[in-house]
Design an enzyme around this catalytic site. Structure first.
Site, PDB file in Angstrom:
ATOM      1  CE  LYS A  90      -1.727   2.715   3.069  1.00  0.00           C
ATOM      2  NZ  LYS A  90      -1.805   3.981   2.257  1.00  0.00           N
TER       3      LYS A  90
ATOM      4  CD  GLU B 287       9.138  12.658  12.705  1.00  0.00           C
ATOM      5  OE1 GLU B 287       9.976  12.067  12.005  1.00  0.00           O
ATOM      6  OE2 GLU B 287       8.071  12.133  13.082  1.00  0.00           O
TER       7      GLU B 287
ATOM      8  CB  CYS C 219      11.862   8.985   9.873  1.00  0.00           C
ATOM      9  SG  CYS C 219      12.505   7.726   8.769  1.00  0.00           S
TER      10      CYS C 219
ATOM     11  CD  GLU D 201      11.877   4.225   9.576  1.00  0.00           C
ATOM     12  OE1 GLU D 201      11.861   5.082  10.494  1.00  0.00           O
ATOM     13  OE2 GLU D 201      11.756   4.502   8.382  1.00  0.00           O
TER      14      GLU D 201
END
Length: 452
Positions: free
Chosen positions: A154, A354, A263, A229
């Site tokens: 996906k 973040e 990330c 992750e």
């Protein structure tokens, strides 16, 4: 039929539509994958290896096509996009060596022999984020296929174009129908069905920590293995004894690559206090030289952010911030954002959350212990860098920082031939490296009695 409208981030204009997968589409794809996987797993290891190499060759023949699609769909600079497409072929070639090397063990026992086998899970669901659509997809499907599994993948709704094309190229390369299927659609439908479907025996998810927790909880209810992750708030630690010119020249690439939508971005620069002012002096021209502009143009370092909503979210981190200096970015249409360097303290929002954009917080530290404390003062633990000319310090600090992948005197810490993954809220399990194919298998133990 519901469709996904794709937007070019450099212009803000729609340019393509794709069908949006439904739960029924997922169920049908999984049913096809179950059939394809049985035949794939029954092939001799050498035949699977040859098929993956053939897949890699076809990818290599379409690098420019894939790269141009990524520029249009994701806003990646053309140079980066070419590297990403080539990386897919490299990862396939690397894991083409795995089928013939999935070796079990012979364990000493009384009364017979005991051996282990690596058996594929069956069907693996891979959920890919929008920031690196090709590379992260390959990290999931290449070792999974090498281990004898089928894959349903996906891609993110924002950036499905290259994943869809890679699925088509798999068929052109001769991979069996149903072995690698790409299903663009919402995570709340396609991703959740990967988690709940009994025939999807493992899920690989890359994305936000919030969604990753939900994926992990759903897989736990199904007793289903999962690799996660997730997010990061990585530290770039610069000691006063470091080559400051080299560290400052490297810093923009460490945080502004892919417009900071990474990330692993070193979005916190921790600088020893005695070198703090000098480092900022060196960093300013490096940021000014970072070329932000048309992603299709050769030499562009950074393109636009992925969407208007994401640009607004990134911009919110500069509200009330002590901005040291900024780079430049085009005006007009498109989701442009000029890189920003912010002086910060450890409690500031810009230093704790973040951002996933081209904003970096620079914080001073007093000594080695203080640097380690600040680096670990986060819920995340994915990546990081350490700059020092002291070898012993480099070893000590890299062992003390709670992150899964670190580099010393470099910001390049992710390589497909080495393990990759995070600690704490940055993830669960490991991808890549020589053992990655084994992570897509279950270990079967068999005892053969030899006593009469």
């Amino acid at each position: 039929m519901s469709t996904i409208t794709l937007i070019d981030p450099a212009t803000g204009q729609p340019f393509h539509e794709l069908p949006r997968a439904t739960e029924a589409d997922v169920d049908a794809a999984v049913a096809r994958a179950v059939v394809a996987q049985r035949d794939w797993a029954a092939l001799p290891p050498g035949a699977r290896a040859d098929a993956l190499r053939a897949f890699a060759r076809v990818i290599e023949e379409h690098i420019e096509e894939l790269a141009r699609s990524e520029v249009r769909n994701s806003g990646h600079p053309i140079g980066s996009a070419r590297w990403e497409a080539g990386h897919v072929a490299q990862v396939l070639n690397y894991y083409a060596g795995a089928p013939e090397r999935l070796m079990g063990r012979q364990i000493p026992v009384d009364g017979g022999i005991d051996v282990t086998f690596h058996e594929p899970y069956g069907v693996v669901g891979v959920i890919v984020p929008w920031n690196f659509p090709m590379t992260i997809a390959a990290w999931g499907f290449a070792p999974a296929l090498a281990a004898g599994n089928a894959v349903v993948l996906k891609p993110a709704e924002l950036t499905p174009l290259t994943a869809v094309r890679i699925g088509e190229l798999a068929l052109e390369a001769g991979l069996p129908e149903g072995l690698l299927q790409v299903l663009p659609g919402p995570g709340s439908v396609v991703g959740e069905r990967f988690v709940s479907h009994p025939d999807v025996r493992k899920v690989v998810f890359t994305g936000s920590t919030e969604v990753g927790v939900a994926v992990a909880a759903g897989c736990a209810r199904m007793l289903k293995p999962v690799t996660l992750e997730l997010g990061g708030k990585s530290a770039n630690i610069v000691f006063a004894d470091a080559d400051l010119e080299r560290a400052a020249a490297s810093a923009p690439g460490a945080v502004f690559d892919n417009a900071g939508q990474d990330c692993c971005a070193r979005s916190r620069i921790l600088v020893e206090r005695s070198a703090y002012d000098r480092f900022l002096e060196l960093l300013e021209p490096a940021v000014a030289a970072w070329r932000v502009g048309d992603p299709s143009a050769e030499g562009t370092d950074m393109g636009p952010l992925i969407s208007a909503a994401h640009r607004d979210g990134v911009a919110s981190f500069l509200d009330g911030a002590d901005i040291a200096f900024r780079g430049s970015a085009p005006g007009g249409d498109g989701f442009w954002f000029a890189p920003a360097v912010v002086r910060a303290a450890s409690g500031d929002r810009v230093a704790r959350e973040e951002i996933f954009g081209p904003v970096v917080a620079v914080l001073p530290f007093d000594d080695e212990a203080d640097a380690i404390r600040l680096a670990n003062d986060t819920v995340y633990g994915l990546a990081g860098s350490i700059w020092t000319e002291n070898l012993g310090r480099g070893v000590r600090v890299s062992r003390a920082v709670k992150s899964g992948v670190l580099s010393v005197n470099s910001h390049a810490s992710v390589r497909y031939w080495a393990p990759f993954g995070g600690m704490k809220a940055s993830g669960l399990g490991r991808e890549l490296g020589p053992d990655a194919a084994e992570h897509f298998t279950e270990t079967k133990n068999v005892f053969y009695a030899t006593e009469a």
